[in-house]
Design a protein around this motif. Structure first.
Motif, mmCIF file in Angstrom:
data_model
loop_
_atom_site.group_PDB
_atom_site.id
_atom_site.type_symbol
_atom_site.label_atom_id
_atom_site.label_comp_id
_atom_site.label_asym_id
_atom_site.label_seq_id
_atom_site.Cartn_x
_atom_site.Cartn_y
_atom_site.Cartn_z
ATOM 1 N N ASP A 1 0.764 -1.198 0.063
ATOM 2 C CA ASP A 1 -0.062 -0.176 0.028
ATOM 3 C C ASP A 1 0.832 1.206 0.144
ATOM 4 O O ASP A 1 2.033 1.223 0.531
ATOM 5 C CB ASP A 1 -0.942 0.100 1.175
ATOM 6 N N GLY A 2 0.484 2.441 -0.608
ATOM 7 C CA GLY A 2 0.990 3.653 -0.616
ATOM 8 C C GLY A 2 0.816 4.409 -1.815
ATOM 9 O O GLY A 2 -0.035 4.063 -2.594
ATOM 10 N N ILE A 3 1.274 5.633 -1.747
ATOM 11 C CA ILE A 3 0.933 6.609 -2.935
ATOM 12 C C ILE A 3 1.704 5.981 -3.937
ATOM 13 O O ILE A 3 2.853 5.761 -4.198
ATOM 14 C CB ILE A 3 1.642 8.091 -2.499
ATOM 15 N N ARG B 1 7.303 1.405 -11.932
ATOM 16 C CA ARG B 1 6.080 1.618 -11.038
ATOM 17 C C ARG B 1 6.192 1.046 -9.695
ATOM 18 O O ARG B 1 6.759 -0.146 -9.541
ATOM 19 C CB ARG B 1 4.970 1.111 -11.778
ATOM 20 N N THR B 2 6.098 1.837 -8.701
ATOM 21 C CA THR B 2 6.135 1.520 -7.245
ATOM 22 C C THR B 2 5.299 2.243 -6.233
ATOM 23 O O THR B 2 4.197 2.950 -6.934
ATOM 24 C CB THR B 2 7.572 1.629 -6.811
ATOM 25 N N VAL B 3 5.660 2.649 -5.218
ATOM 26 C CA VAL B 3 4.947 3.457 -4.190
ATOM 27 C C VAL B 3 5.799 4.211 -3.737
ATOM 28 O O VAL B 3 7.084 4.040 -3.634
ATOM 29 C CB VAL B 3 4.195 2.621 -3.247
ATOM 30 N N PHE B 4 5.347 5.506 -3.034
ATOM 31 C CA PHE B 4 6.290 6.527 -2.625
ATOM 32 C C PHE B 4 6.888 5.826 -1.245
ATOM 33 O O PHE B 4 6.137 5.301 -0.505
ATOM 34 C CB PHE B 4 5.355 7.804 -2.178
ATOM 35 N N PRO B 5 8.387 5.860 -1.142
ATOM 36 C CA PRO B 5 8.823 5.305 0.167
ATOM 37 C C PRO B 5 8.583 5.878 1.214
ATOM 38 O O PRO B 5 8.072 7.239 1.393
ATOM 39 C CB PRO B 5 10.427 5.588 -0.097
ATOM 40 N N VAL C 1 7.438 14.985 1.092
ATOM 41 C CA VAL C 1 7.487 13.865 2.306
ATOM 42 C C VAL C 1 6.365 14.243 3.432
ATOM 43 O O VAL C 1 5.678 13.284 3.869
ATOM 44 C CB VAL C 1 8.656 13.843 2.974
ATOM 45 N N LEU C 2 6.281 15.683 3.720
ATOM 46 C CA LEU C 2 5.446 16.050 4.636
ATOM 47 C C LEU C 2 3.945 16.075 4.016
ATOM 48 O O LEU C 2 3.014 15.622 4.963
ATOM 49 C CB LEU C 2 5.637 17.524 4.876
ATOM 50 N N ALA C 3 3.579 16.101 2.884
ATOM 51 C CA ALA C 3 2.298 15.850 2.371
ATOM 52 C C ALA C 3 2.288 14.427 2.422
ATOM 53 O O ALA C 3 1.193 14.037 2.757
ATOM 54 C CB ALA C 3 2.299 16.216 0.841
ATOM 55 N N SER C 4 3.016 13.275 1.950
ATOM 56 C CA SER C 4 2.820 11.975 2.098
ATOM 57 C C SER C 4 2.578 11.609 3.630
ATOM 58 O O SER C 4 1.567 10.595 3.997
ATOM 59 C CB SER C 4 4.004 11.243 1.438
ATOM 60 N N ALA C 5 3.151 12.073 4.569
ATOM 61 C CA ALA C 5 2.659 11.913 6.240
ATOM 62 C C ALA C 5 1.452 12.078 6.460
ATOM 63 O O ALA C 5 1.171 11.209 7.565
ATOM 64 C CB ALA C 5 3.850 12.567 6.835
ATOM 65 N N GLU C 6 0.907 12.557 5.853
ATOM 66 C CA GLU C 6 -0.652 12.855 6.201
ATOM 67 C C GLU C 6 -1.531 11.835 5.620
ATOM 68 O O GLU C 6 -2.621 11.754 5.720
ATOM 69 C CB GLU C 6 -1.203 14.392 5.859
ATOM 70 N N VAL C 7 -1.012 11.118 4.790
ATOM 71 C CA VAL C 7 -1.807 9.996 3.781
ATOM 72 C C VAL C 7 -1.531 8.413 4.617
ATOM 73 O O VAL C 7 -0.443 8.369 4.991
ATOM 74 C CB VAL C 7 -1.412 10.080 2.518
ATOM 75 N N ALA C 8 -2.434 7.574 4.710
ATOM 76 C CA ALA C 8 -2.312 6.208 5.025
ATOM 77 C C ALA C 8 -1.737 5.619 4.040
ATOM 78 O O ALA C 8 -2.075 5.794 2.714
ATOM 79 C CB ALA C 8 -3.749 5.656 5.605
#
Length: 295
Positions: free
Chosen positions: A71-73, A176-180, A223-230
């Protein structure tokens, strides 16, 4: 070099419309150009060599979609490999990438956890992280990694978020992957190796030598934006910023800082990352003896 073998993964073709298409939706658009050298057709400087780190597994999966069930962005990573001296593209080079998942865990090393700092549960991180890591990341921390980023033996058979693919005639390759995510003592990053002078066979990529070992980095804003996402928001490990990281060489795209495109308020829809890497194909940079440079 020992014989490289990779397993052909069926249905692994990257279809660019998935992630890139999601960025055409309405909303503010973030186009993070790191410096002028990111423009197409420019002659690039030699990309900085960095430590391999302890979690490399040699050419284990020949594929462009490395997501598996993680799972991830969504992240579409577009790389171009060129000869830094002639600026000519490197055709048929083998590019390896590997990185941790959204909560900081590497496949093959799940027993290590999130850099020894755990992950999952709790309140998501906000704002600027506190405290600068000490010691020699990724060693010294509870990971038990050898000094200087020396290799550790895998603890399991998982291989998600790892893959190898060949560059085309333009030196391009896409994954193609997910944001680490992040783990103890390190900023968010992707590891990369470039192999040349080998042979592509039915078994995979064999022989040749590694001309580049580096890492790819992400801006603090993304990274800060990603930290708000499950599920990133469940990672309670103290986060290290790009400026605090002791491996990032602090030299922009030359040091692996990615050019990013995403919707500012909707990063969960996907991120497109790109970078041109200038390498020295006649040189060998395949070991773990490249020490991190302080930043």
């Amino acid at each position: 070099m020992s014989r490289r073998r990779a397993l052909l993964a069926g249905g692994a073709a990257v279809v660019g419309v998935g992630v890139a298409g999601s960025l055409t939706a309405g909303g503010a658009f973030a186009d993070e150009t790191t410096d002028a050298a990111s423009s197409e057709g420019a002659c690039y400087q030699l990309t900085t060599e960095t430590t391999e780190g302890p979690y490399y597994i040699d050419a284990d999966k020949l594929r462009r979609d490395i997501t598996e069930d993680q799972d991830g962005i969504p992240l579409l990573l577009n790389l171009k490999v060129i000869d830094a001296e002639s600026c000519e593209p490197l055709k048929d080079a083998a590019v390896d990438i590997w990185h941790c998942n959204a909560v900081g865990v590497y496949s093959g090393y799940e027993a290590v956890g999130s850099g020894g700092g755990g992950g999952g549960g709790g309140t998501p991180p906000t704002g600027t992280p506190t405290g600068t890591p000490t010691g020699e990341p990724p060693s010294g921390d509870p990971t038990g990694a050898p000094p200087g980023g020396g290799h550790q033996d895998p603890t399991d058979d998982e291989r998600y978020l790892r893959g190898t693919w060949r560059t085309d005639k333009h030196g391009r390759v896409a994954f193609r992957t997910v944001f680490p995510g992040w783990y103890q003592g390190r900023c968010v990053h992707i590891h990369v190796k470039v192999h040349v002078d080998g042979e592509w066979t039915d078994a995979g990529y064999e022989g040749g030598h590694t001309c580049h070992t580096g890492q790819l980095f992400f801006s603090e804003a993304a990274v800060l934006a990603s930290a708000e996402v499950a599920p990133y928001a469940t990672n309670t490990t103290t986060r290290t910023t790009l400026d605090e990281d002791t491996i990032y060489p602090d030299n922009g795209t030359e040091g692996g800082l990615l050019h990013l495109k995403y919707l500012k308020k909707h990063i969960a829809k996907g991120v497109v990352a790109s970078l041109t890497m200038g390498v020295a194909p006649d040189e060998t940079h395949d070991s773990t003896d490249t020490m991190p440079s302080a930043s």
